[in-house]
Write a protein that holds these residues in place. Sequence first.
Motif, mmCIF file in Angstrom:
data_model
loop_
_atom_site.group_PDB
_atom_site.id
_atom_site.type_symbol
_atom_site.label_atom_id
_atom_site.label_comp_id
_atom_site.label_asym_id
_atom_site.label_seq_id
_atom_site.Cartn_x
_atom_site.Cartn_y
_atom_site.Cartn_z
ATOM 1 N N ARG A 1 9.320 21.345 63.511
ATOM 2 C CA ARG A 1 9.192 21.991 62.265
ATOM 3 C C ARG A 1 10.439 23.124 62.311
ATOM 4 N NH1 ARG A 1 3.686 20.815 62.473
ATOM 5 N NH2 ARG A 1 3.333 19.174 60.867
ATOM 6 N N ARG A 2 10.995 23.148 63.229
ATOM 7 C CA ARG A 2 12.095 24.266 63.385
ATOM 8 C C ARG A 2 13.220 23.846 62.929
ATOM 9 N NH1 ARG A 2 8.884 28.788 64.043
ATOM 10 N NH2 ARG A 2 7.466 28.515 65.901
ATOM 11 N N VAL A 3 14.236 24.731 62.208
ATOM 12 C CA VAL A 3 15.273 24.295 61.612
ATOM 13 C C VAL A 3 16.715 25.066 62.592
ATOM 14 C CG1 VAL A 3 14.725 24.217 59.321
ATOM 15 C CG2 VAL A 3 15.358 26.416 60.079
ATOM 16 N N ARG A 4 17.572 24.603 62.179
ATOM 17 C CA ARG A 4 18.813 25.259 63.128
ATOM 18 C C ARG A 4 18.656 24.830 64.448
ATOM 19 N NH1 ARG A 4 21.525 29.782 59.453
ATOM 20 N NH2 ARG A 4 20.634 29.179 57.498
ATOM 21 N N LEU A 5 18.196 23.857 64.949
ATOM 22 C CA LEU A 5 17.690 23.617 66.550
ATOM 23 C C LEU A 5 18.366 22.189 66.716
ATOM 24 C CD1 LEU A 5 16.155 24.657 68.929
ATOM 25 C CD2 LEU A 5 14.304 23.015 67.924
ATOM 26 N N ASN A 6 19.225 22.219 67.953
ATOM 27 C CA ASN A 6 19.836 20.971 68.403
ATOM 28 C C ASN A 6 19.389 20.835 69.877
ATOM 29 O OD1 ASN A 6 21.397 19.179 68.672
ATOM 30 N ND2 ASN A 6 23.221 20.117 67.825
ATOM 31 N N LEU A 7 18.774 19.764 70.378
ATOM 32 C CA LEU A 7 18.330 19.484 71.331
ATOM 33 C C LEU A 7 19.236 18.440 72.138
ATOM 34 C CD1 LEU A 7 14.519 20.005 70.896
ATOM 35 C CD2 LEU A 7 16.023 21.536 71.834
ATOM 36 N N ILE A 8 19.641 18.579 73.548
ATOM 37 C CA ILE A 8 20.721 17.610 73.768
ATOM 38 C C ILE A 8 20.152 17.268 75.277
ATOM 39 C CG2 ILE A 8 22.982 17.523 74.564
ATOM 40 C CD1 ILE A 8 23.414 20.328 73.122
ATOM 41 N N VAL A 9 20.262 16.070 75.666
ATOM 42 C CA VAL A 9 20.245 15.415 77.071
ATOM 43 C C VAL A 9 21.392 15.542 77.493
ATOM 44 C CG1 VAL A 9 19.333 13.640 78.650
ATOM 45 C CG2 VAL A 9 18.312 13.996 76.393
ATOM 46 N N ALA A 10 21.703 16.400 78.617
ATOM 47 C CA ALA A 10 22.849 16.634 79.486
ATOM 48 C C ALA A 10 22.724 17.366 80.700
ATOM 49 C CB ALA A 10 23.960 17.383 78.648
ATOM 50 N N ASN A 11 23.625 17.327 81.384
ATOM 51 C CA ASN A 11 23.620 17.977 82.588
ATOM 52 C C ASN A 11 24.090 19.387 82.523
ATOM 53 O OD1 ASN A 11 23.915 19.011 85.325
ATOM 54 N ND2 ASN A 11 24.485 17.046 86.415
ATOM 55 N N ALA A 12 23.563 20.340 82.997
ATOM 56 C CA ALA A 12 23.971 21.948 82.752
ATOM 57 C C ALA A 12 24.999 22.166 83.784
ATOM 58 C CB ALA A 12 22.856 22.737 82.965
ATOM 59 N N GLU A 13 25.684 21.314 84.676
ATOM 60 C CA GLU A 13 26.605 21.431 85.459
ATOM 61 C C GLU A 13 27.932 21.056 84.743
ATOM 62 O OE1 GLU A 13 26.220 19.765 89.734
ATOM 63 O OE2 GLU A 13 24.641 18.675 88.514
ATOM 64 N N ALA A 14 27.774 20.341 83.447
ATOM 65 C CA ALA A 14 28.934 19.984 82.618
ATOM 66 C C ALA A 14 28.505 20.114 81.240
ATOM 67 C CB ALA A 14 29.532 18.706 82.921
ATOM 68 N N ILE A 15 28.169 21.440 80.748
ATOM 69 C CA ILE A 15 27.715 21.595 79.130
ATOM 70 C C ILE A 15 28.792 20.844 78.419
ATOM 71 C CG2 ILE A 15 26.902 23.402 77.643
ATOM 72 C CD1 ILE A 15 26.434 25.195 80.059
ATOM 73 N N PRO A 16 28.222 19.932 77.366
ATOM 74 C CA PRO A 16 28.970 19.438 76.341
ATOM 75 C C PRO A 16 29.299 20.364 75.250
ATOM 76 C CG PRO A 16 27.018 18.434 76.388
ATOM 77 C CD PRO A 16 26.783 19.537 77.544
ATOM 78 N N LEU A 17 29.605 21.312 75.470
ATOM 79 C CA LEU A 17 29.804 22.351 74.343
ATOM 80 C C LEU A 17 31.112 23.183 74.629
ATOM 81 C CD1 LEU A 17 26.291 23.878 74.058
ATOM 82 C CD2 LEU A 17 27.594 22.316 72.090
ATOM 83 N N PRO A 18 31.838 23.490 73.401
ATOM 84 C CA PRO A 18 33.110 24.323 73.619
ATOM 85 C C PRO A 18 33.121 25.716 74.328
ATOM 86 C CG PRO A 18 32.779 23.779 71.204
ATOM 87 C CD PRO A 18 31.294 23.451 71.987
ATOM 88 N N ALA A 19 34.079 26.002 75.014
ATOM 89 C CA ALA A 19 34.344 27.250 75.638
ATOM 90 C C ALA A 19 34.129 28.403 74.743
ATOM 91 C CB ALA A 19 35.640 27.316 76.411
ATOM 92 N N ALA A 20 33.604 29.580 74.844
ATOM 93 C CA ALA A 20 33.633 30.674 74.078
ATOM 94 C C ALA A 20 32.785 30.475 72.834
ATOM 95 C CB ALA A 20 34.577 31.418 74.017
ATOM 96 N N SER A 21 31.682 29.437 72.648
ATOM 97 C CA SER A 21 31.088 29.220 71.576
ATOM 98 C C SER A 21 29.651 29.858 71.470
ATOM 99 C CB SER A 21 30.829 27.534 71.274
ATOM 100 O OG SER A 21 30.203 27.021 72.546
ATOM 101 N N MET A 22 29.100 30.440 72.431
ATOM 102 C CA MET A 22 27.935 31.155 72.233
ATOM 103 C C MET A 22 27.506 32.520 72.562
ATOM 104 S SD MET A 22 25.608 28.551 72.309
ATOM 105 C CE MET A 22 26.235 27.070 71.501
ATOM 106 N N ASP A 23 26.699 33.136 71.583
ATOM 107 C CA ASP A 23 26.481 34.562 71.732
ATOM 108 C C ASP A 23 25.527 34.693 73.007
ATOM 109 O OD1 ASP A 23 28.064 35.797 69.540
ATOM 110 O OD2 ASP A 23 26.816 33.791 68.833
ATOM 111 N N ALA A 24 24.568 33.835 73.237
ATOM 112 C CA ALA A 24 23.596 34.117 74.426
ATOM 113 C C ALA A 24 23.400 32.878 74.974
ATOM 114 C CB ALA A 24 22.374 34.728 73.671
#
Length: 355
Positions: free
Chosen positions: A233-256
């Motif tokens: 029921r939560r919105v604006r939430l994205n759950l990803i299956v991935a290895n935290a050793e190679a996060i599939p997100l761009p550099a400098a994209s997260m505030d926390a």
Amino acid sequence: MDTPLSRFSLRLAYATNQLPRLAWYAGHDVVFRRLATRARETGRSRRPPAQSSVPAPGERRIYADMFNLLQQDLANVEAGIYPLPHDRDGSLATRLYRSRLFFDDLAEVHERRERNDFREVRNEETRGRRPDYYLQNFHFQSGGWLTEDSADRYDTQVEVLFKGTANAMRRQALPPLHEHFTGRDQRKLRLLDLGCGTGRFLDLVKQAWPRLPSFGLDLSDAYVHHARRHLRRRVRLNLIVANAEAIPLPAASMDAVTSIFTMHELPPGVRRTVIGEAARVLKPGGRLVLLDSLQRGDVPDYDGLLERFPQNYHEPYYKSYVTEDFAALAVRCGLVHRRNVTAFVSKVMVFDKPS
Ligand SMILES: C[S@@+](CC[C@H](N)C(=O)[O-])C[C@H]1O[C@@H](n2cnc3c(N)ncnc32)[C@H](O)[C@@H]1O
């Protein structure tokens, strides 16, 4: 308006939410311990009881510290740092189902512990599909991190281990986020939780900031599947299956970036890589919050407990975790260590990426 009556109602609501929960999981813990004692008395357990060379806290101290944790939790609610918590353990039927899953699995866990067998989940089907360190029956649990049953059992196991305080400890990672987010539009920020498991921490994040765009990442299909169900029921939430050793997100994209009860499950080299990845995806000025077990020396009276813990549960990287210098590690990744705060058997570590 803050009146004595409104404060009383809040405290009553908090107690009504938390006390039955503590009783439920502490009750499970009592039964679990009795079964373990009986197994030793009847000779079904041949492993010697866990031992420590340094003092461990007694029951009275443990219950006093649990009480302090709950007082802090309530103080945070009263200070408006996060709302009155809803632990969302499910209906009575769901709780009974999970309780049955927990107790049904104890015999198998016991057998694995007796044989010191933690390699069951490393087989033809799994080998090569996940890193070797990941393919272990952590805690001697059936299915390791890999099965739907394991995911459905996990939160009961953790809450029983902590006598119903796991979520209260997880919430202690929220104050440094609150501090970081205050005065900013939550819709324009982004948070990533590494090793999100069944999504219990993200649930708490969403209770505090429902419109905060949030990401959860975990290497387990089954745990992420469970988290998707739990958080549907939560919105604006994205759950990803991935290895935290190679996060599939761009550099400098997260505030926390957060990571809860995960650092102690990683080999030292992987821990370094994961913190490096967290630093990479943080924006300049972003904040990393790690919450995990106490480390040796944090609360010296607990050192014996930290020494005994990995003797009972398969925790291959815990010994290296309790002496890891996270401040130095984070500095090598370009982060600044702000502070540590202990909360019962956990500690919160706060780091910032310079602007
Ligand atoms: C002890 S659980 C903690 C789960 C959750 N954060 C919590 O608060 O209970 C550790 C989690 O880390 C995940 N994990 C371990 N190694 C990982 C890796 N390299 N990448 C992503 N997730 C990993 C496991 O699948 C598991 O869900």
